[in-house]
Scaffold this motif. Structure first.
Motif, PDB file in Angstrom:
ATOM      1  N   GLN A   5       0.882  -1.115  -0.010  1.00 55.40           N
ATOM      2  CA  GLN A   5      -0.089  -0.060   0.147  1.00 55.40           C
ATOM      3  C   GLN A   5       0.898   1.455   0.115  1.00 55.40           C
ATOM      4  OE1 GLN A   5      -2.033  -0.855   3.734  1.00 55.40           O
ATOM      5  NE2 GLN A   5      -3.686  -2.051   2.491  1.00 55.40           N
ATOM      6  N   LYS A   6       0.538   2.194  -0.881  1.00 60.30           N
ATOM      7  CA  LYS A   6       1.222   3.419  -0.919  1.00 60.30           C
ATOM      8  C   LYS A   6       0.547   4.669  -0.577  1.00 60.30           C
ATOM      9  CE  LYS A   6       4.418   5.906  -3.961  1.00 60.30           C
ATOM     10  NZ  LYS A   6       4.936   5.982  -5.239  1.00 60.30           N
ATOM     11  N   ILE A   7       0.826   5.457   0.591  1.00 69.69           N
ATOM     12  CA  ILE A   7       0.127   6.693   0.601  1.00 69.69           C
ATOM     13  C   ILE A   7       1.279   7.707   0.686  1.00 69.69           C
ATOM     14  CG2 ILE A   7      -1.165   7.838   2.505  1.00 69.69           C
ATOM     15  CD1 ILE A   7      -2.038   5.073   3.749  1.00 69.69           C
ATOM     16  N   GLU A   8       0.854   8.900   0.099  1.00 72.24           N
ATOM     17  CA  GLU A   8       1.820   9.959   0.066  1.00 72.24           C
ATOM     18  C   GLU A   8       1.337  11.191   0.736  1.00 72.24           C
ATOM     19  OE1 GLU A   8       3.043  11.155  -4.240  1.00 72.24           O
ATOM     20  OE2 GLU A   8       1.592  12.688  -3.833  1.00 72.24           O
ATOM     21  N   TYR A   9       2.191  11.772   1.349  1.00 73.33           N
ATOM     22  CA  TYR A   9       1.908  13.089   2.058  1.00 73.33           C
ATOM     23  C   TYR A   9       2.637  14.037   1.974  1.00 73.33           C
ATOM     24  CZ  TYR A   9      -0.433   9.797   5.234  1.00 73.33           C
ATOM     25  OH  TYR A   9      -1.442   9.127   5.932  1.00 73.33           O
ATOM     26  N   ARG A  10       2.062  15.125   1.219  1.00 66.40           N
ATOM     27  CA  ARG A  10       2.650  16.325   0.825  1.00 66.40           C
ATOM     28  C   ARG A  10       2.393  17.551   1.856  1.00 66.40           C
ATOM     29  NH1 ARG A  10       0.263  17.354  -4.306  1.00 66.40           N
ATOM     30  NH2 ARG A  10      -1.246  15.501  -3.575  1.00 66.40           N
ATOM     31  N   ILE A  11       3.479  18.307   2.482  1.00 59.77           N
ATOM     32  CA  ILE A  11       3.093  19.394   3.369  1.00 59.77           C
ATOM     33  C   ILE A  11       3.488  20.825   2.721  1.00 59.77           C
ATOM     34  CG2 ILE A  11       3.697  20.213   5.723  1.00 59.77           C
ATOM     35  CD1 ILE A  11       4.615  17.182   6.510  1.00 59.77           C
ATOM     36  N   GLY A  12       2.698  21.432   2.783  1.00 57.94           N
ATOM     37  CA  GLY A  12       2.764  22.876   2.073  1.00 57.94           C
ATOM     38  C   GLY A  12       3.489  23.761   3.108  1.00 57.94           C
ATOM     39  N   LYS A  13       3.788  24.786   2.491  1.00 51.02           N
ATOM     40  CA  LYS A  13       4.592  25.946   3.132  1.00 51.02           C
ATOM     41  C   LYS A  13       3.709  26.559   4.271  1.00 51.02           C
ATOM     42  CE  LYS A  13       7.665  27.386  -0.298  1.00 51.02           C
ATOM     43  NZ  LYS A  13       8.347  28.209  -1.304  1.00 51.02           N
ATOM     44  N   ASP A  14       2.322  26.522   4.038  1.00 49.48           N
ATOM     45  CA  ASP A  14       1.375  26.882   4.941  1.00 49.48           C
ATOM     46  C   ASP A  14       1.043  25.868   6.254  1.00 49.48           C
ATOM     47  OD1 ASP A  14      -0.059  24.916   3.393  1.00 49.48           O
ATOM     48  OD2 ASP A  14      -1.691  26.578   2.930  1.00 49.48           O
ATOM     49  N   GLY A  15       1.658  24.686   6.143  1.00 49.15           N
ATOM     50  CA  GLY A  15       1.552  23.635   7.059  1.00 49.15           C
ATOM     51  C   GLY A  15       0.493  22.635   6.738  1.00 49.15           C
ATOM     52  N   LYS A  16      -0.483  22.928   5.435  1.00 49.84           N
ATOM     53  CA  LYS A  16      -1.464  21.992   5.193  1.00 49.84           C
ATOM     54  C   LYS A  16      -0.815  20.678   4.679  1.00 49.84           C
ATOM     55  CE  LYS A  16      -5.196  25.187   4.391  1.00 49.84           C
ATOM     56  NZ  LYS A  16      -6.126  25.641   3.622  1.00 49.84           N
ATOM     57  N   ILE A  17      -1.437  19.780   5.161  1.00 50.76           N
ATOM     58  CA  ILE A  17      -1.074  18.257   4.825  1.00 50.76           C
ATOM     59  C   ILE A  17      -1.947  17.722   3.702  1.00 50.76           C
ATOM     60  CG2 ILE A  17      -0.414  15.978   5.526  1.00 50.76           C
ATOM     61  CD1 ILE A  17       0.320  17.258   8.231  1.00 50.76           C
ATOM     62  N   VAL A  18      -1.562  17.450   2.674  1.00 54.02           N
ATOM     63  CA  VAL A  18      -2.142  16.582   1.609  1.00 54.02           C
ATOM     64  C   VAL A  18      -1.938  15.150   1.651  1.00 54.02           C
ATOM     65  CG1 VAL A  18      -2.993  16.399  -0.842  1.00 54.02           C
ATOM     66  CG2 VAL A  18      -2.667  18.636   0.121  1.00 54.02           C
ATOM     67  N   GLU A  19      -3.044  14.522   1.954  1.00 50.02           N
ATOM     68  CA  GLU A  19      -2.810  12.997   1.920  1.00 50.02           C
ATOM     69  C   GLU A  19      -3.329  12.163   0.622  1.00 50.02           C
ATOM     70  OE1 GLU A  19      -3.788   9.707   5.469  1.00 50.02           O
ATOM     71  OE2 GLU A  19      -5.703  10.602   4.296  1.00 50.02           O
ATOM     72  N   THR A  20      -2.678  11.523   0.041  1.00 49.17           N
ATOM     73  CA  THR A  20      -3.253  10.860  -1.227  1.00 49.17           C
ATOM     74  C   THR A  20      -2.863   9.321  -1.246  1.00 49.17           C
ATOM     75  OG1 THR A  20      -2.710  12.835  -2.653  1.00 49.17           O
ATOM     76  CG2 THR A  20      -3.089  10.743  -3.514  1.00 49.17           C
ATOM     77  N   VAL A  21      -3.917   8.543  -1.322  1.00 50.66           N
ATOM     78  CA  VAL A  21      -3.779   6.874  -1.104  1.00 50.66           C
ATOM     79  C   VAL A  21      -3.465   6.785  -2.867  1.00 50.66           C
ATOM     80  CG1 VAL A  21      -4.931   4.745  -0.962  1.00 50.66           C
ATOM     81  CG2 VAL A  21      -5.243   6.491   0.562  1.00 50.66           C
ATOM     82  N   VAL A  22      -2.128   6.363  -3.063  1.00 51.72           N
ATOM     83  CA  VAL A  22      -1.612   6.109  -4.416  1.00 51.72           C
ATOM     84  C   VAL A  22      -1.803   4.843  -5.056  1.00 51.72           C
ATOM     85  CG1 VAL A  22       0.410   6.544  -5.787  1.00 51.72           C
ATOM     86  CG2 VAL A  22       0.214   8.008  -3.823  1.00 51.72           C
ATOM     87  N   ASP A  23      -1.453   4.044  -4.133  1.00 47.24           N
ATOM     88  CA  ASP A  23      -1.565   2.284  -4.911  1.00 47.24           C
ATOM     89  C   ASP A  23      -1.935   1.391  -3.762  1.00 47.24           C
ATOM     90  OD1 ASP A  23      -0.910   1.001  -7.132  1.00 47.24           O
ATOM     91  OD2 ASP A  23       1.014   1.092  -6.715  1.00 47.24           O
ATOM     92  N   GLY A  24      -2.524   0.493  -4.244  1.00 48.26           N
ATOM     93  CA  GLY A  24      -2.787  -0.692  -3.593  1.00 48.26           C
ATOM     94  C   GLY A  24      -3.851  -0.866  -2.532  1.00 48.26           C
TER      95      GLY A  24
END
Length: 74
Positions: A5-24
């Motif tokens: 299972q692959k889950i991606e987390y991106r943290i923006g300069k404003d501190g917001k976190i974007v979670e994306t379930v990518v695979d599996g």
């Protein structure tokens, strides 16, 4: 053997976190897999589902039924 299972987390300069379930993971199971992590991170501002969430036609039907029920109650 464990399922990949692959889950991606991106943290923006404003501190917001974007979670994306990518695979599996597909269907509503993805929300169960990420639930504990989301609770640890705090309040969820918004949630968008990718097409894989609706991969099973039964899920789409359930979502539509829930929407209709909420509209009837309101």
């Amino acid at each position: 053997m464990a399922e990949y299972q692959k889950i991606e987390y991106r943290i923006g300069k404003d501190g917001k976190i974007v979670e994306t379930v990518v695979d599996g993971i597909s269907g509503p199971h993805c929300t169960k897999v990420t639930e504990e992590i989301e609770q640890a991170m705090g309040e969820i501002e918004s949630q968008e589902f990718l097409p894989d969430y609706y991969q099973d036609s039964n899920i789409l039907t359930q979502t539509e039924s829930q929407s209709q029920s909420l509209e009837q109650q309101g």
